[in-house]
Design a protein around this motif. Structure first.
Motif, PDB file in Angstrom:
ATOM      1  N   GLU A 134     -20.135  31.228 -11.429  1.00 48.85           N
ATOM      2  CA  GLU A 134     -19.310  30.141 -11.927  1.00 48.85           C
ATOM      3  C   GLU A 134     -17.890  30.279 -11.386  1.00 48.85           C
ATOM      4  O   GLU A 134     -17.374  31.393 -11.236  1.00 48.85           O
ATOM      5  N   PRO A 135     -17.235  29.177 -11.099  1.00 49.15           N
ATOM      6  CA  PRO A 135     -15.854  29.264 -10.609  1.00 49.15           C
ATOM      7  C   PRO A 135     -14.934  29.771 -11.721  1.00 49.15           C
ATOM      8  O   PRO A 135     -15.254  29.693 -12.901  1.00 49.15           O
ATOM      9  N   LYS A 136     -13.798  30.308 -11.310  1.00 42.09           N
ATOM     10  CA  LYS A 136     -12.827  30.812 -12.273  1.00 42.09           C
ATOM     11  C   LYS A 136     -12.326  29.670 -13.139  1.00 42.09           C
ATOM     12  O   LYS A 136     -12.277  28.516 -12.721  1.00 42.09           O
ATOM     13  N   ASP A 137     -11.954  30.015 -14.347  1.00 47.71           N
ATOM     14  CA  ASP A 137     -11.439  29.000 -15.262  1.00 47.71           C
ATOM     15  C   ASP A 137     -10.068  28.547 -14.786  1.00 47.71           C
ATOM     16  O   ASP A 137      -9.093  29.278 -14.885  1.00 47.71           O
ATOM     17  N   GLN A 138     -10.018  27.384 -14.232  1.00 46.86           N
ATOM     18  CA  GLN A 138      -8.767  26.807 -13.770  1.00 46.86           C
ATOM     19  C   GLN A 138      -8.654  25.400 -14.338  1.00 46.86           C
ATOM     20  O   GLN A 138      -9.641  24.682 -14.433  1.00 46.86           O
ATOM     21  N   LEU A 139      -7.450  25.074 -14.718  1.00 47.57           N
ATOM     22  CA  LEU A 139      -7.231  23.717 -15.198  1.00 47.57           C
ATOM     23  C   LEU A 139      -7.204  22.777 -14.001  1.00 47.57           C
ATOM     24  O   LEU A 139      -6.610  23.098 -12.969  1.00 47.57           O
ATOM     25  N   PRO A 140      -7.848  21.635 -14.116  1.00 47.59           N
ATOM     26  CA  PRO A 140      -7.833  20.693 -12.989  1.00 47.59           C
ATOM     27  C   PRO A 140      -6.439  20.102 -12.818  1.00 47.59           C
ATOM     28  O   PRO A 140      -5.694  19.912 -13.775  1.00 47.59           O
ATOM     29  N   VAL A 141      -6.092  19.821 -11.586  1.00 48.61           N
ATOM     30  CA  VAL A 141      -4.811  19.212 -11.280  1.00 48.61           C
ATOM     31  C   VAL A 141      -4.954  17.714 -11.497  1.00 48.61           C
ATOM     32  O   VAL A 141      -5.798  17.067 -10.889  1.00 48.61           O
ATOM     33  N   ILE A 142      -4.151  17.198 -12.398  1.00 53.92           N
ATOM     34  CA  ILE A 142      -4.222  15.773 -12.719  1.00 53.92           C
ATOM     35  C   ILE A 142      -3.122  15.069 -11.942  1.00 53.92           C
ATOM     36  O   ILE A 142      -1.940  15.340 -12.141  1.00 53.92           O
ATOM     37  N   PRO A 143      -3.504  14.163 -11.051  1.00 53.53           N
ATOM     38  CA  PRO A 143      -2.477  13.453 -10.284  1.00 53.53           C
ATOM     39  C   PRO A 143      -1.757  12.441 -11.155  1.00 53.53           C
ATOM     40  O   PRO A 143      -2.263  12.008 -12.183  1.00 53.53           O
ATOM     41  N   GLU A 144      -0.569  12.081 -10.715  1.00 50.68           N
ATOM     42  CA  GLU A 144       0.197  11.068 -11.432  1.00 50.68           C
ATOM     43  C   GLU A 144      -0.541   9.732 -11.330  1.00 50.68           C
ATOM     44  O   GLU A 144      -1.135   9.429 -10.292  1.00 50.68           O
ATOM     45  N   PRO A 145      -0.527   8.937 -12.396  1.00 49.70           N
ATOM     46  CA  PRO A 145      -1.231   7.648 -12.315  1.00 49.70           C
ATOM     47  C   PRO A 145      -0.574   6.721 -11.300  1.00 49.70           C
ATOM     48  O   PRO A 145       0.647   6.684 -11.187  1.00 49.70           O
ATOM     49  N   TYR A 146      -1.395   6.005 -10.572  1.00 50.59           N
ATOM     50  CA  TYR A 146      -0.912   5.056  -9.580  1.00 50.59           C
ATOM     51  C   TYR A 146      -0.819   3.689 -10.229  1.00 50.59           C
ATOM     52  O   TYR A 146      -1.765   3.227 -10.854  1.00 50.59           O
ATOM     53  N   VAL A 147       0.314   3.059 -10.133  1.00 48.01           N
ATOM     54  CA  VAL A 147       0.532   1.756 -10.747  1.00 48.01           C
ATOM     55  C   VAL A 147       0.350   0.692  -9.672  1.00 48.01           C
ATOM     56  O   VAL A 147       1.033   0.701  -8.654  1.00 48.01           O
ATOM     57  N   TYR A 148      -0.608  -0.208  -9.898  1.00 45.47           N
ATOM     58  CA  TYR A 148      -0.856  -1.294  -8.959  1.00 45.47           C
ATOM     59  C   TYR A 148       0.023  -2.473  -9.310  1.00 45.47           C
ATOM     60  O   TYR A 148       0.208  -2.810 -10.477  1.00 45.47           O
ATOM     61  N   LYS A 149       0.565  -3.107  -8.282  1.00 45.57           N
ATOM     62  CA  LYS A 149       1.443  -4.243  -8.512  1.00 45.57           C
ATOM     63  C   LYS A 149       0.660  -5.540  -8.670  1.00 45.57           C
ATOM     64  O   LYS A 149       1.156  -6.503  -9.205  1.00 45.57           O
ATOM     65  N   SER A 150      -0.587  -5.553  -8.219  1.00 50.61           N
ATOM     66  CA  SER A 150      -1.402  -6.757  -8.297  1.00 50.61           C
ATOM     67  C   SER A 150      -2.813  -6.373  -8.715  1.00 50.61           C
ATOM     68  O   SER A 150      -3.323  -5.331  -8.325  1.00 50.61           O
ATOM     69  N   VAL A 151      -3.430  -7.214  -9.497  1.00 48.56           N
ATOM     70  CA  VAL A 151      -4.793  -6.960  -9.940  1.00 48.56           C
ATOM     71  C   VAL A 151      -5.753  -7.005  -8.757  1.00 48.56           C
ATOM     72  O   VAL A 151      -6.748  -6.287  -8.713  1.00 48.56           O
ATOM     73  N   THR A 152      -5.450  -7.822  -7.755  1.00 46.43           N
ATOM     74  CA  THR A 152      -6.356  -7.958  -6.615  1.00 46.43           C
ATOM     75  C   THR A 152      -6.355  -6.728  -5.719  1.00 46.43           C
ATOM     76  O   THR A 152      -7.271  -6.550  -4.930  1.00 46.43           O
ATOM     77  N   GLU A 153      -5.330  -5.879  -5.810  1.00 49.95           N
ATOM     78  CA  GLU A 153      -5.273  -4.669  -4.989  1.00 49.95           C
ATOM     79  C   GLU A 153      -5.999  -3.497  -5.631  1.00 49.95           C
ATOM     80  O   GLU A 153      -6.181  -2.465  -5.002  1.00 49.95           O
ATOM     81  N   MET A 154      -6.403  -3.640  -6.880  1.00 48.64           N
ATOM     82  CA  MET A 154      -7.038  -2.528  -7.593  1.00 48.64           C
ATOM     83  C   MET A 154      -8.444  -2.285  -7.056  1.00 48.64           C
ATOM     84  O   MET A 154      -9.135  -3.217  -6.660  1.00 48.64           O
ATOM     85  N   PRO A 155      -8.888  -1.024  -7.045  1.00 45.75           N
ATOM     86  CA  PRO A 155     -10.271  -0.762  -6.640  1.00 45.75           C
ATOM     87  C   PRO A 155     -11.238  -1.226  -7.729  1.00 45.75           C
ATOM     88  O   PRO A 155     -10.868  -1.351  -8.889  1.00 45.75           O
ATOM     89  N   ALA A 156     -12.464  -1.476  -7.325  1.00 47.52           N
ATOM     90  CA  ALA A 156     -13.483  -1.902  -8.292  1.00 47.52           C
ATOM     91  C   ALA A 156     -13.767  -0.760  -9.254  1.00 47.52           C
ATOM     92  O   ALA A 156     -13.730   0.415  -8.892  1.00 47.52           O
ATOM     93  N   MET A 157     -14.065  -1.100 -10.502  1.00 44.71           N
ATOM     94  CA  MET A 157     -14.324  -0.100 -11.533  1.00 44.71           C
ATOM     95  C   MET A 157     -15.810   0.235 -11.543  1.00 44.71           C
ATOM     96  O   MET A 157     -16.644  -0.651 -11.608  1.00 44.71           O
ATOM     97  N   ASP A 158     -16.141   1.525 -11.437  1.00 44.36           N
ATOM     98  CA  ASP A 158     -17.553   1.912 -11.512  1.00 44.36           C
ATOM     99  C   ASP A 158     -17.967   2.013 -12.983  1.00 44.36           C
ATOM    100  O   ASP A 158     -17.168   1.800 -13.888  1.00 44.36           O
ATOM    101  N   ALA A 159     -19.233   2.314 -13.224  1.00 45.44           N
ATOM    102  CA  ALA A 159     -19.765   2.329 -14.592  1.00 45.44           C
ATOM    103  C   ALA A 159     -19.068   3.377 -15.451  1.00 45.44           C
ATOM    104  O   ALA A 159     -18.762   3.140 -16.617  1.00 45.44           O
ATOM    105  N   ASP A 160     -18.789   4.543 -14.879  1.00 44.71           N
ATOM    106  CA  ASP A 160     -18.154   5.616 -15.641  1.00 44.71           C
ATOM    107  C   ASP A 160     -16.732   5.223 -16.049  1.00 44.71           C
ATOM    108  O   ASP A 160     -16.329   5.407 -17.192  1.00 44.71           O
ATOM    109  N   ALA A 161     -15.984   4.658 -15.108  1.00 45.68           N
ATOM    110  CA  ALA A 161     -14.615   4.236 -15.416  1.00 45.68           C
ATOM    111  C   ALA A 161     -14.613   3.092 -16.425  1.00 45.68           C
ATOM    112  O   ALA A 161     -13.767   3.031 -17.314  1.00 45.68           O
TER     113      ALA A 161
END
Length: 165
Positions: free
Chosen positions: A105-132
Motif C-alpha cells: 500500500e502507498p504511504k499515507d499521504q494527504l492528496p493535494v487539492i488544487p485551487e478551484p477553477y472559476v469559469y467565466k461562462s457556463v459554455t466553457e465548463m467541461p461536461a459533468m460525468d455521473a460521479d460529479a
C-alpha cells in the motif's frame, strides 16, 4: 389490442407512442390501449423481450377509428456468460483469499487539492460525468438540509430592558 406472437395472450405494459412526439400510452392488463393519432403518424410498439413494431396509420379509416390486432414477436436477449468460481466450499474461498498477495500500500499521504477553477461562462465548463453529478446533487441536498435549521442572517435579536414600577 396487443398480443404476444407465441401464445396470443394479451400483453400488459407495452409502450405505445407516436415517434417524434410526446403522445403515448401503455397497454392495460387486457392488452387494450387507446390513443389519438393522425393519418400518416408512425406508431411504435415496444416491450422488454419483444421486437419493436412500427406501424404507419393508413389514410382510409372508417368513422375516424382504427381497430387493429397487434402481434409482437419475441426477441431473444443474450446475456454475457457467468463464470462460476472454482471453489467448492466457503472454506476453500477463504483460503484462496488469504493466499492472495496484494501490492504494497502507498504511504499515507494527504492528496493535494488544487485551487478551484472559476469559469467565466457556463459554455466553457467541461461536461459533468455521473460521479460529479452525484456529488453536486449531494452538496445541494446538504445545503438545503442545513438551510432548514440555520437562522437567517437578516434577523436581528433585540433585547429590550424591562422596567418594573
Amino acid at each position: 389490442m396487443v398480443y404476444a406472437s407465441d401464445s396470443l395472450t394479451a400483453l400488459e405494459g407495452v409502450a405505445v407512442y407516436v415517434a417524434g412526439t410526446t403522445r403515448g400510452t401503455y397497454t392495460r392488463k387486457s392488452g387494450y390501449f387507446s390513443m389519438p393519432v393522425l393519418t400518416g403518424d408512425t406508431v411504435v410498439f415496444g416491450a422488454l423481450g419483444y421486437e419493436k413494431l412500427y406501424l404507419t396509420v393508413p389514410a382510409e379509416a372508417a368513422e375516424n377509428r382504427l381497430t387493429l390486432k397487434i402481434v409482437l414477436q419475441r426477441k431473444e436477449n443474450k446475456l454475457p456468460t457467468v463464470d462460476v468460481m472454482p471453489w467448492a466450499t466457503e472454506y476453500d474461498l477463504r483460503q484462496a483469499v488469504l493466499r492472495t498477495k496484494l501490492p504494497a500500500e502507498p504511504k499515507d499521504q494527504l492528496p493535494v487539492i488544487p485551487e478551484p477553477y472559476v469559469y467565466k461562462s457556463v459554455t466553457e465548463m467541461p461536461a459533468m460525468d455521473a460521479d460529479a453529478n452525484f456529488r453536486y446533487g449531494q452538496s445541494i441536498q446538504l445545503q438545503q438540509r442545513e438551510a432548514r435549521i440555520r437562522v437567517p442572517d437578516i434577523l436581528k435579536v433585540f433585547s429590550i430592558p424591562i422596567k418594573y414600577y
